[in-house]
Design a protein around this motif. Structure first.
Motif, PDB file in Angstrom:
ATOM      1  N   ALA A 234       0.830  -1.204   0.000  1.00 18.49           N
ATOM      2  CA  ALA A 234       0.000   0.000   0.000  1.00 18.49           C
ATOM      3  C   ALA A 234       0.863   1.252   0.000  1.00 18.49           C
ATOM      4  N   ALA A 235       1.968   1.207   0.756  1.00 21.40           N
ATOM      5  CA  ALA A 235       2.847   2.377   0.856  1.00 21.40           C
ATOM      6  C   ALA A 235       3.426   2.763  -0.499  1.00 21.40           C
ATOM      7  N   ASN A 236       3.664   1.780  -1.370  1.00 26.94           N
ATOM      8  CA  ASN A 236       4.200   2.099  -2.693  1.00 26.94           C
ATOM      9  C   ASN A 236       3.260   3.027  -3.455  1.00 26.94           C
ATOM     10  N   PHE A 237       1.975   2.784  -3.347  1.00 24.65           N
ATOM     11  CA  PHE A 237       0.996   3.616  -4.052  1.00 24.65           C
ATOM     12  C   PHE A 237       0.809   4.963  -3.367  1.00 24.65           C
ATOM     13  N   VAL A 238       0.854   4.962  -2.026  1.00 24.15           N
ATOM     14  CA  VAL A 238       0.726   6.217  -1.291  1.00 24.15           C
ATOM     15  C   VAL A 238       1.898   7.141  -1.607  1.00 24.15           C
ATOM     16  N   GLU A 239       3.102   6.580  -1.611  1.00 26.79           N
ATOM     17  CA  GLU A 239       4.295   7.393  -1.848  1.00 26.79           C
ATOM     18  C   GLU A 239       4.380   7.909  -3.274  1.00 26.79           C
ATOM     19  N   ARG A 240       3.747   7.239  -4.213  1.00 24.93           N
ATOM     20  CA  ARG A 240       3.705   7.717  -5.601  1.00 24.93           C
ATOM     21  C   ARG A 240       2.579   8.719  -5.817  1.00 24.93           C
ATOM     22  N   GLY A 241       1.789   8.991  -4.798  1.00 25.53           N
ATOM     23  CA  GLY A 241       0.700   9.952  -4.911  1.00 25.53           C
ATOM     24  C   GLY A 241      -0.543   9.388  -5.569  1.00 25.53           C
ATOM     25  N   LEU A 242      -0.614   8.068  -5.736  1.00 23.50           N
ATOM     26  CA  LEU A 242      -1.778   7.452  -6.376  1.00 23.50           C
ATOM     27  C   LEU A 242      -2.890   7.142  -5.378  1.00 23.50           C
ATOM     28  N   ALA A 243      -2.553   7.132  -4.086  1.00 27.51           N
ATOM     29  CA  ALA A 243      -3.538   6.901  -3.027  1.00 27.51           C
ATOM     30  C   ALA A 243      -3.197   7.831  -1.875  1.00 27.51           C
TER      31      ALA A 243
END
Length: 423
Positions: A234-243
């Motif tokens: 989940a953190a991968n998507f949060v850190e990319r600004g997608l979530a």
């Protein structure tokens, strides 16, 4: 939808949905929905992670592959960038089992190799070291799982076990490489892919190891493992600004309650014994079920008569008792009869107004939720590691706790009923 999960049983699906919805501390997780089977229509637009619960762990491998590929197509149609194939943290799979065939089929469909395979779940005592799976301080093959009634595990060497199911060699990334960080893990996975290995066992002893593996797999189309493998995804998507990162919230349902336990694990047997000290419990006579002398009405009468007292019915038995029953009536016939009994009982209970239902055992949970056909489930707070509150939608919502056999604290059943009601 960003992240899609194909889970081979219902309790495991809730487990990984809980992991994704929680995310990492301080970041939050993804807006996660658990689906009971492949949905007949598209997901809601605000869903960031979708977890499809199949009942494919113990079916014929060809059927498991077909169901998993159908689930994959639905998730890709929702726009998923990454797919997780979730199996049990105790790698429940015989030499003719489904983990290898499904993993390879998904990899082929996505055109990838060097795919992470890591069932580790340290919080529940499952770790992978030098390619071997441990349950706390015991090799898996010495932990009691060698006596699993459907998927006995007699070898803790995951590379050797998985190779019996696969068409290509199985790779390995050892703990030394994992501790060097995500770049070293990614490089090791890339080398395995170049050497034509599809699935790669990756060591993990701590949650930090799993987070590093998740970061290494940020750009991978496919990841496989237990629920722990999703710790960092989940953190991968949060850190990319997608979530944006969200909390699970605290949905709850109050009302009449019942507990169904179909697991024969040591943990569940202990939980049943402890629960029975202060609450009414009823042991199911399996021979009576097979002989037509015990029916759904016997279970529902007991449970409904004891509403408000946390009543429990169970079919759990010791390994010797289970083997004796299976030898007498046949393993598959016993499993089918108990699944049908629990499914029919659950339907009758919900029809009679039960609104809080706790179920123990992966196969039992699968039979129950398939019969109830509740649709999408909202993920609530965690009861014990790997077991979240699940709430159905609709005018008469039902609160569920679906527990894998070996999960949960000794007082899990009473605790689960309290958490389902929001207390």
């Amino acid at each position: 939808m960003l992240l899609g999960v194909i889970a081979d049983d219902f309790t495991g699906a809730g487990d990984i949905a809980n992991t994704i919805a929680k995310g990492l501390p301080g970041q939050g997780g993804l807006r996660t929905v658990q689906y009971l089977g492949i949905p007949p229509k598209a997901a809601a637009g605000d869903v960031e992670a979708g977890v499809i619960s199949l009942k494919s762990r113990s079916v014929d491998a060809a059927i498991a592959v077909r169901q998993s590929l159908d689930a994959l197509q639905w998730l890709l149609d929702q726009g998923c960038e990454q797919i997780v194939f979730k199996y049990c943290s105790t790698f429940d799979s015989t030499p003719a089992g489904n983990i290898g065939p499904v993993g390879e089929a998904l990899a082929e469909a996505l055109g990838v190799k060097g795919v992470v395979a890591c069932p580790a779940f340290p919080e529940a005592g499952r770790t992978v070291y030098q390619g071997h799976l441990f349950v706390k301080d015991r090799l898996l093959s010495e932990s009691g799982l060698q006596n699993h009634p459907l998927n006995p595990m007699s070898d803790a060497d995951l590379r050797r076990w998985l190779r019996l199911q696969t068409n290509s060699d199985v790779g390995h990334v050892d703990i030394a490489a994992v501790r060097k960080g995500s770049q070293a893990i990614e490089a090791a996975l890339r080398r395995n892919a170049e050497e034509e290995r599809v699935l790669v066992i990756v060591d993990a002893i701590t949650d930090s190891d799993l987070v590093a593996i998740g970061r290494a797999a940020a750009a991978h189309r496919l990841v496989t493992g237990g629920s722990g493998i999703a710790l960092g995804l989940a953190a991968n998507f949060v850190e990319r600004g997608l979530a944006r990162g969200t909390d699970t919230g605290s949905p709850a349902v109050d009302g009449p309650e019942a507990i169904l336990a179909g697991s024969c694990s040591g943990a569940t047997r202990e939980q049943v014994e402890i629960h029975g000290r202060n609450h009414p419990i009823l042991a199911i006579d399996v021979a009576g079920v097979m002989g037509g002398k015990v029916a759904m009405s016997d279970l529902t009468s007991f449970l409904l008569a004891n509403r408000g007292r946390a009543p429990l019915v169970y079919s759990s038995g010791s390994p010797d008792e289970v083997q004796a029953i299976q030898a007498r009536f046949g393993r598959e016939k016993v499993a089918e009869a108990l699944d049908r009994l629990f499914a029919d009982t659950a339907q009758a209970l919900i029809g009679a107004g039960i609104r809080r239902l706790v179920v123990a055992g992966g196969e039992t949970s699968g039979a129950v939720v398939s019969a109830l056909d509740l649709g999408a489930l909202t993920i609530g707070p965690e009861i014990d590691p790997g077991v979240p509150v699940l709430i159905s939608n609709g005018d008469a919502p039902v609160a569920l706790a679906l527990k894998s056999g070996n999960f949960g604290a000794p007082d899990f059943f009473s605790k689960a009923l309290e958490r389902l009601s929001g207390r």
